[in-house]
Design a protein around this motif. Structure first.
Motif, PDB file in Angstrom:
ATOM      1  N   GLY A   1       0.816  -1.178   0.026  1.00 10.89           N
ATOM      2  CA  GLY A   1       0.172  -0.020  -0.102  1.00 10.89           C
ATOM      3  C   GLY A   1       0.750   1.285   0.117  1.00 10.89           C
ATOM      4  N   ASP A   2       2.115   1.216   0.281  1.00  9.19           N
ATOM      5  CA  ASP A   2       2.942   2.085   0.038  1.00  9.19           C
ATOM      6  C   ASP A   2       2.650   3.069  -1.170  1.00  9.19           C
ATOM      7  OD1 ASP A   2       4.033   2.126   2.649  1.00  9.19           O
ATOM      8  OD2 ASP A   2       5.851   1.161   2.180  1.00  9.19           O
ATOM      9  N   ASP A   3       2.895   4.393  -1.230  1.00  9.23           N
ATOM     10  CA  ASP A   3       2.636   5.308  -2.525  1.00  9.23           C
ATOM     11  C   ASP A   3       4.037   5.680  -2.712  1.00  9.23           C
ATOM     12  OD1 ASP A   3       1.797   6.718  -4.680  1.00  9.23           O
ATOM     13  OD2 ASP A   3      -0.127   6.742  -3.813  1.00  9.23           O
ATOM     14  N   LEU A   4       4.708   5.500  -3.724  1.00  7.94           N
ATOM     15  CA  LEU A   4       6.002   6.130  -3.854  1.00  7.94           C
ATOM     16  C   LEU A   4       6.157   7.318  -4.852  1.00  7.94           C
ATOM     17  CD1 LEU A   4       8.159   2.934  -4.093  1.00  7.94           C
ATOM     18  CD2 LEU A   4       8.088   4.356  -2.034  1.00  7.94           C
ATOM     19  N   LEU A   5       6.962   8.487  -4.703  1.00 12.31           N
ATOM     20  CA  LEU A   5       7.089   9.372  -5.728  1.00 12.31           C
ATOM     21  C   LEU A   5       8.677   9.291  -6.164  1.00 12.31           C
ATOM     22  CD1 LEU A   5       6.427  12.091  -7.269  1.00 12.31           C
ATOM     23  CD2 LEU A   5       7.054  13.269  -5.155  1.00 12.31           C
ATOM     24  N   LEU A   6       8.656   9.094  -7.501  1.00 14.20           N
ATOM     25  CA  LEU A   6       9.978   8.567  -7.861  1.00 14.20           C
ATOM     26  C   LEU A   6      10.388   9.560  -9.097  1.00 14.20           C
ATOM     27  CD1 LEU A   6       9.667   4.758  -8.327  1.00 14.20           C
ATOM     28  CD2 LEU A   6      10.568   6.158  -6.323  1.00 14.20           C
ATOM     29  N   ALA A   7      11.588   9.726  -9.052  1.00 17.10           N
ATOM     30  CA  ALA A   7      12.151  10.438 -10.250  1.00 17.10           C
ATOM     31  C   ALA A   7      13.009   9.694 -11.163  1.00 17.10           C
ATOM     32  CB  ALA A   7      12.831  11.660  -9.714  1.00 17.10           C
ATOM     33  N   SER A   8      12.892   9.843 -12.525  1.00 18.78           N
ATOM     34  CA  SER A   8      13.910   9.259 -13.137  1.00 18.78           C
ATOM     35  C   SER A   8      13.894   9.858 -14.688  1.00 18.78           C
ATOM     36  CB  SER A   8      13.376   7.819 -13.409  1.00 18.78           C
ATOM     37  OG  SER A   8      12.152   7.719 -14.248  1.00 18.78           O
ATOM     38  N   PRO A   9      14.749   9.567 -15.523  1.00 16.12           N
ATOM     39  CA  PRO A   9      14.736   9.713 -17.040  1.00 16.12           C
ATOM     40  C   PRO A   9      13.380   9.225 -17.501  1.00 16.12           C
ATOM     41  CG  PRO A   9      17.057   9.297 -16.528  1.00 16.12           C
ATOM     42  CD  PRO A   9      16.009   8.969 -15.229  1.00 16.12           C
ATOM     43  N   SER A  10      13.160   9.317 -18.744  1.00 19.44           N
ATOM     44  CA  SER A  10      11.868   8.962 -19.234  1.00 19.44           C
ATOM     45  C   SER A  10      11.708   7.534 -19.243  1.00 19.44           C
ATOM     46  CB  SER A  10      11.633   9.454 -20.578  1.00 19.44           C
ATOM     47  OG  SER A  10      12.662   9.153 -21.696  1.00 19.44           O
ATOM     48  N   ARG A  11      13.049   6.810 -19.144  1.00 24.86           N
ATOM     49  CA  ARG A  11      13.163   5.312 -19.433  1.00 24.86           C
ATOM     50  C   ARG A  11      13.117   4.671 -18.098  1.00 24.86           C
ATOM     51  NH1 ARG A  11      18.176   7.496 -19.618  1.00 24.86           N
ATOM     52  NH2 ARG A  11      19.559   6.349 -18.676  1.00 24.86           N
ATOM     53  N   GLY A  12      12.861   5.441 -17.009  1.00 18.57           N
ATOM     54  CA  GLY A  12      13.128   4.872 -15.630  1.00 18.57           C
ATOM     55  C   GLY A  12      12.324   3.563 -15.162  1.00 18.57           C
TER      56      GLY A  12
END
Length: 573
Positions: free
Chosen positions: A521-532
């Motif tokens: 149920g954790d909700d992650l906010l992630l950052a990556s290049p478009s291919r992440g």
């Protein structure tokens, strides 16, 4: 006098079933066509009918000279190819003189009728109302057939066009409304990855909003970017009364109107003059934090710039006018600086002893002139210039002040950050309170993972739909954030993904430690290049990949062998 019975109103507008109009302001194109072509069609039908029955009534002869009249069908056939200028010939027998005279008259009559009808069609095509109706019908059809979530952008000026390009960069669909037809025409020349429907009209009109898809089940939100505070307020009111569950982001320069927008349920109201002062004071005290915020708000792939040194306490000289003057002076004083104001038409005079200067006139020419005078007297002073028109960007870039304020650009960046991933904005608000040391540490971490181009923020929920492999693993073992972000083919290095935040139990945690143990149920906010996302996909859906990145041991991918492997591991323990 007729009095309408008063309806009982509920406090929650979501309980009220409201019919959203979806008709264009212009008349229906088919109705206009039939109305304008009614008389030409009547003339054509009358001329053709008289020609057919007249030809059938005119006497003729057959090949033996016996009197003969054409049947109605034969007369209809002859007049059909005659009136359409095909001209097969005289059938079934050569015409008599009387018949040829009648056909000749019919030819000229049909030519006149056709010329009248064609002239009316050409006139109708050039008619503005008809063209608007056709355009509105085509627009409505495109919107109805949209099968993926989209936003309605009200206003395609500086801010609206910037938001549209940023949304297109991450493959988000949108619909555009603008009062100026030239801006709508510009949509056709934009190199968007998918077609962007556009309509010329008043976005505050509920019928226009309805035609733009306000009632569409795929409508994800509305962006009021017209540049006119009252028009933006009208958009907010219409959305709140017709679709109160939709998020609305609005642009307003006036504090009173902004307050009215909030009363009507606007999700976010962006006052560029007020927000610029906030960013400026953050940059003066904590420039690295501002650098991190602007980098994360920038379009995908924007290079990481350099941060300026902090500005010490002292006095600022402000040459500005209007609302911008009031807002910038208020924010500078709130940050602990003294402020001296001079009228933009009086010039700067002697500016020695000031730590910073703001030129905020409505004219770019005046602002550049004031900035040049201050720089001549004090080359080391912090220069902040207001850019009024986007076309002046090359001049400001060449002048290179320390800070440039362009309202549409600021609005677009904030709007993009708020609507694409709402939690990204929660993270940015947390960053605004960080120290430069904390911001530098986190920025180095993101650069190490994602590179120097601004990353794309995206959401990942550890649910059965989005991460079934992770849930199966968590049912019998632990998994940390750091382990989830390892490269699926090489556990010794990480995928180009960094965690910006984690939401658990309704609480948002910015920049969570990678040693954090994940929970269902954790909700992650992630950052990556478009291919992440591609790097994490296998681990999200395949428990065997998680076991490999955690233990370093490759395991069979079939379900039976995974169960046997797990039993062997448990026996060893």
């Amino acid at each position: 006098m007729l009095v309408r019975p008063r309806k009982r109103r509920t406090t929650d507008l979501r309980q009220n079933q409201v019919s959203i109009p979806a008709q264009a302001v212009a008349s229906d194109a088919i109705f206009l066509l039939l109305r304008r072509m009614r008389l030409p069609l009547v003339v054509l039908v009358v001329v053709f009918t008289i020609s057919v029955f007249g030809l059938a009534a005119v006497p003729g002869t057959d090949a033996q000279g016996t009197p003969h009249r054409l049947s109605v069908f034969e007369a209809f056939y002859v007049m059909s190819y005659t009136a359409t200028t095909i001209g097969f010939g005289e059938i079934p027998y050569a015409f008599s003189t009387a018949q040829r005279i009648w056909v000749t008259c019919s030819i000229y009559a049909s030519v006149i009728a056709w010329a009248y009808a064609i002239g009316m069609v050409l006139s109708l095509v050039q008619d503005e109302a008809f063209r608007e109706a056709v355009s509105a019908q085509r627009f409505g059809r495109k919107v109805r057939h949209m099968g993926e979530p989209f936003h309605i952008i009200a206003g395609y000026g500086g801010a609206g066009s910037r938001v549209a390009k940023a949304l297109d960069l991450i493959r988000k669909r949108f619909v555009v409304i603008d009062r100026q037809g030239a801006r709508i025409d510009r949509l056709e020349t934009e190199l968007f990855t998918s077609e962007a429907p556009g309509l010329e009209g008043d976005a505050a009109n509920s019928a226009v909003l309805g035609l733009a898809g306000l009632g569409h089940k795929r409508c994800a939100g509305v962006l009021a970017m017209t540049g006119d505070d009252l028009a933006n307020l009208g958009v907010v009111q219409a959305v709140h009364l017709l679709r109160p569950e939709l998020p609305v982001v609005a642009w307003s320069r006036d504090r009173a109107i902004a307050e009215h927008m909030r009363e009507f349920g606007a999700t976010h109201v962006i006052n560029p003059y007020d927000r610029f002062g906030v960013y400026l004071t953050i940059g003066l005290r904590r420039p690295v934090s501002l650098q991190l915020m602007q980098w994360l708000m920038a379009p995908l792939g924007t290079p990481l710039g350099e941060s300026a040194p902090p500005i010490p306490d002292g006095t600022w000289l402000v040459c500005a006018e209007g609302v911008f003057k009031d807002e910038i002076e208020r924010d500078l004083r709130a940050a602990g600086y003294d402020v001296v104001h001079r009228d933009v038409h009086e010039g700067v005079g002697h500016c020695h002893g000031y730590v910073g200067f703001v030129a905020g006139a409505d004219s770019d020419t005046v602002n550049l002139a004031l900035g040049a005078e201050v720089r001549r007297q004090m080359p080391e002073i912090f220069l902040c210039l207001r850019q009024s028109k986007a076309a002046a960007a090359p001049l400001y870039e060449a002048f290179a002040p320390d800070s440039i304020f362009l309202a549409p650009d600021l609005v677009a960046r904030e709007c993009f950050a708020r609507i694409v991933t709402p939690r990204t904005w929660a993270f940015l608000e947390t960053v605004s309170a960080w120290s430069d040391e904390r911001s530098q540490e986190f920025m180095d971490h993101v650069v190490q993972r994602c590179g120097t181009g601004s990353p794309n923020g995206w959401r990942l929920a550890l649910t059965r739909d989005e991460a079934p492999g992770v849930l199966r693993w968590l049912a019998h073992d632990t998994l940390t954030l750091e382990q989830l972000l390892r490269h699926p083919t090489d556990p010794q290095r990480h995928a180009p993904v960094a965690a910006l935040g984690l939401t658990r139990g309704g609480e948002f945690i910015a920049a969570p430690p990678e040693s954090t143990a994940l929970q269902p149920g954790d909700d992650l906010l992630l950052a990556s290049p478009s291919r992440g996302y591609a790097y994490l996909r296998d681990a999200l859906f395949n428990e065997a990949v998680i076991e490999y990145v955690v233990t370093g041991h490759a395991v069979p991918t079939t379900w039976a062998f995974r169960v046997l492997s797990r039993l062997r591991v448990s026996r060893r323990r």
